[in-house]
Design a protein around this motif. Sequence first.
Motif, PDB file in Angstrom:
ATOM      1  N   LEU A  66      19.201 114.450  43.177  1.00 15.83           N
ATOM      2  CA  LEU A  66      20.636 114.492  43.434  1.00 15.83           C
ATOM      3  C   LEU A  66      20.981 114.715  44.896  1.00 15.83           C
ATOM      4  O   LEU A  66      21.990 114.214  45.378  1.00 15.83           O
ATOM      5  CB  LEU A  66      21.283 115.624  42.615  1.00 15.83           C
ATOM      6  N   ASP A  67      20.176 115.499  45.585  1.00 18.83           N
ATOM      7  CA  ASP A  67      20.568 115.877  46.927  1.00 18.83           C
ATOM      8  C   ASP A  67      19.380 116.340  47.750  1.00 18.83           C
ATOM      9  O   ASP A  67      18.269 116.434  47.248  1.00 18.83           O
ATOM     10  CB  ASP A  67      21.622 116.988  46.882  1.00 18.83           C
ATOM     11  N   GLU A  68      19.668 116.583  49.018  1.00 16.54           N
ATOM     12  CA  GLU A  68      18.674 117.139  49.941  1.00 16.54           C
ATOM     13  C   GLU A  68      19.437 117.825  51.065  1.00 16.54           C
ATOM     14  O   GLU A  68      20.582 117.461  51.360  1.00 16.54           O
ATOM     15  CB  GLU A  68      17.773 116.032  50.500  1.00 16.54           C
ATOM     16  N   TYR A  69      18.829 118.816  51.650  1.00 13.43           N
ATOM     17  CA  TYR A  69      19.436 119.492  52.790  1.00 13.43           C
ATOM     18  C   TYR A  69      19.420 118.588  54.017  1.00 13.43           C
ATOM     19  O   TYR A  69      18.492 117.805  54.210  1.00 13.43           O
ATOM     20  CB  TYR A  69      18.675 120.778  53.130  1.00 13.43           C
ATOM     21  N   CYS A  70      20.419 118.744  54.860  1.00  9.02           N
ATOM     22  CA  CYS A  70      20.455 118.041  56.139  1.00  9.02           C
ATOM     23  C   CYS A  70      19.672 118.842  57.174  1.00  9.02           C
ATOM     24  O   CYS A  70      19.688 120.077  57.155  1.00  9.02           O
ATOM     25  CB  CYS A  70      21.892 117.870  56.618  1.00  9.02           C
ATOM     26  N   VAL A  99       9.046 108.258  43.663  1.00  9.37           N
ATOM     27  CA  VAL A  99       9.896 109.433  43.824  1.00  9.37           C
ATOM     28  C   VAL A  99      10.926 109.145  44.905  1.00  9.37           C
ATOM     29  O   VAL A  99      10.560 108.903  46.060  1.00  9.37           O
ATOM     30  CB  VAL A  99       9.039 110.665  44.189  1.00  9.37           C
ATOM     31  N   GLY A 100      12.208 109.171  44.548  1.00 11.47           N
ATOM     32  CA  GLY A 100      13.267 108.859  45.497  1.00 11.47           C
ATOM     33  C   GLY A 100      14.035 110.087  45.943  1.00 11.47           C
ATOM     34  O   GLY A 100      14.435 110.909  45.116  1.00 11.47           O
ATOM     35  N   PHE A 101      14.217 110.197  47.242  1.00 13.10           N
ATOM     36  CA  PHE A 101      14.987 111.289  47.826  1.00 13.10           C
ATOM     37  C   PHE A 101      15.889 110.758  48.920  1.00 13.10           C
ATOM     38  O   PHE A 101      15.554 109.777  49.591  1.00 13.10           O
ATOM     39  CB  PHE A 101      14.054 112.329  48.476  1.00 13.10           C
ATOM     40  N   LEU A 102      16.981 111.441  49.122  1.00 19.50           N
ATOM     41  CA  LEU A 102      17.786 111.209  50.311  1.00 19.50           C
ATOM     42  C   LEU A 102      17.033 111.749  51.518  1.00 19.50           C
ATOM     43  O   LEU A 102      16.310 112.741  51.399  1.00 19.50           O
ATOM     44  CB  LEU A 102      19.126 111.935  50.198  1.00 19.50           C
TER      45      LEU A 102
END
Length: 130
Positions: A66-70, A99-102
């Motif tokens: 869903l998300d990742e830290y900037c 595996v997908g991440f922002l």
Amino acid sequence: MKIIVTKNYDEMSKAAADIMAEVIKANPECVLGLATGATPVPTYNYIAEQYAQGNVSFKDVKTFNLDEYCDLPKDNKNSYYTFMFQNLFSHVDIDPANVGFLDGNVTDYDAESKRYAEAIKAAGGIDLQL
């Protein structure tokens, strides 16, 4: 929408893992949307147990978080990337390429959001969101 009522948090976590296992068994190439934080950890523990018992395989599963830290390197102990590998991915047979991440370290957040949305679309959309 089907609503499942359980007696407690542990039963809810197990029920969620059972649903995830059913989706994976029905479609071994399914796409999972995954969350981080303390809430899903018991669910990840239960699904990892099912994998260890030979009941489910993540070999062809694709995931998107869903998300990742900037501005936090993905290998930082506080990143969601590291969290997911510590709490799920290192306990199952998922292909790291699936595996997908922002990427929280980009300079163009709009472009990264578009890239991520396109990757999800190219994977066929999310089959199950935790």
